[in-house]
Motif scaffolding. Structure first.
Motif, mmCIF file in Angstrom:
data_model
loop_
_atom_site.group_PDB
_atom_site.id
_atom_site.type_symbol
_atom_site.label_atom_id
_atom_site.label_comp_id
_atom_site.label_asym_id
_atom_site.label_seq_id
_atom_site.Cartn_x
_atom_site.Cartn_y
_atom_site.Cartn_z
ATOM 1 N N LEU A 154 74.084 -36.534 -39.268
ATOM 2 C CA LEU A 154 75.444 -37.468 -39.062
ATOM 3 C C LEU A 154 75.182 -38.752 -38.737
ATOM 4 N N ASN A 155 73.949 -39.139 -38.230
ATOM 5 C CA ASN A 155 73.877 -39.931 -37.534
ATOM 6 C C ASN A 155 74.139 -41.352 -38.848
ATOM 7 N N ILE A 177 81.040 -39.956 -28.397
ATOM 8 C CA ILE A 177 81.285 -39.182 -29.621
ATOM 9 C C ILE A 177 80.935 -37.904 -29.413
ATOM 10 N N LEU A 191 77.115 -32.266 -29.655
ATOM 11 C CA LEU A 191 77.781 -31.881 -31.138
ATOM 12 C C LEU A 191 77.681 -30.398 -30.608
ATOM 13 N N LEU A 244 84.651 -29.871 -38.128
ATOM 14 C CA LEU A 244 82.656 -29.916 -38.411
ATOM 15 C C LEU A 244 81.986 -28.887 -38.081
ATOM 16 N N GLU A 276 85.601 -32.248 -32.831
ATOM 17 C CA GLU A 276 85.103 -33.293 -34.091
ATOM 18 C C GLU A 276 84.864 -33.468 -35.707
ATOM 19 N N ARG A 332 78.591 -40.460 -37.513
ATOM 20 C CA ARG A 332 79.533 -39.181 -37.376
ATOM 21 C C ARG A 332 81.062 -40.222 -36.160
ATOM 22 N N CYS A 354 84.462 -33.911 -39.524
ATOM 23 C CA CYS A 354 83.438 -34.143 -40.705
ATOM 24 C C CYS A 354 83.537 -35.438 -40.798
#
Length: 222
Positions: free
Chosen positions: A197-198, A152, A155, A169, A160, A202, A162
């Motif tokens: 998100l989790n 992952i 953040l 994202l 990343e 993700r 979306c």
């Protein structure tokens, strides 16, 4: 955070006071070879910033010992010794001489090392580990946060995807819509976003799917 070019300029200035004059040209060329790599530049800056006054030394090689979730365990070999660094695209932390191993349980656990003795046994032969290649040249790594396939993103990484709209994202409006905010300015808001998100799920990094969509190096964003 300073740009890569600014970091390089700062490092070269520090080297004027830290590197023996006879080694300066070679040391500078080595740093310039890594001039587009934030991970190694953080290590160079940390090393040349914190050399004890009056001590001259030069990093001659970087070796990759471990890599996980965008975090690198690297050994910087110098004319005097070998030193351990924990580095990401954001910062580098000095862990101590290689000969003393790693004492921090959190670091050992992160890299699935049982204890300090296990570390020392595994890294007895430093020459058996690969020379570090700048992270952005590894096509199985994210160009920005350096996670590998199936991991992952950190953040805030611009690569990343979306999970709601399939866009970028950090650029789409989904996070603002879901939180009912015009912007995200607090740690609590980021934690709330991370929870959403989790819960949604993700999108892990995929070199084949994601990497070609974005610039090949962070320099493209400067």
């Amino acid at each position: 955070m300073p740009t890569l070019n600014q970091q390089l300029i700062d490092i070269k200035l520090l080297m004027q006071y830290a590197v023996p004059p006879a080694d300066l040209a070679t040391a500078t060329a080595f740093v310039e070879k890594h001039g587009t790599d934030s991970v190694s530049l953080h290590i160079f800056h940390a090393f040349y910033s914190y050399l004890p006054e009056g001590l001259e030394d030069t990093i001659t090689m970087l070796r990759l010992l471990e890599r996980r979730r965008g975090t690198f365990l690297l050994c910087a070999s110098t004319t005097l010794s070998d030193y351990l660094y924990l580095a990401t695209s954001e910062q580098a932390e000095f862990l101590g001489p290689l000969a003393e191993g790693i004492w921090e349980e959190e670091v050992l656990n992160f890299f699935n090392l049982e204890n300090r003795e296990a570390f020392l046994k595994k890294y007895t032969n430093l020459a058996s580990f690969p020379v570090y290649v700048p992270a952005h040249l590894h096509h199985d790594l994210c160009s920005f946060c350096h996670v590998t396939n199936g991991e992952i993103h950190t953040l805030g990484c611009p690569a990343e995807i979306c999970p709601w709209c399939g866009g970028q994202l950090t650029s789409c409006a989904c996070r603002f819509t879901l939180l009912g905010k015009a912007d995200l300015t607090s740690e609590g808001q980021l934690e709330e976003l991370l929870a959403l998100l989790n819960k949604k799920g993700r999108r892990p990094f995929s070199a084949e799917e994601h990497r070609p969509t974005y610039p090949f190096t962070p320099l493209d964003l400067e």
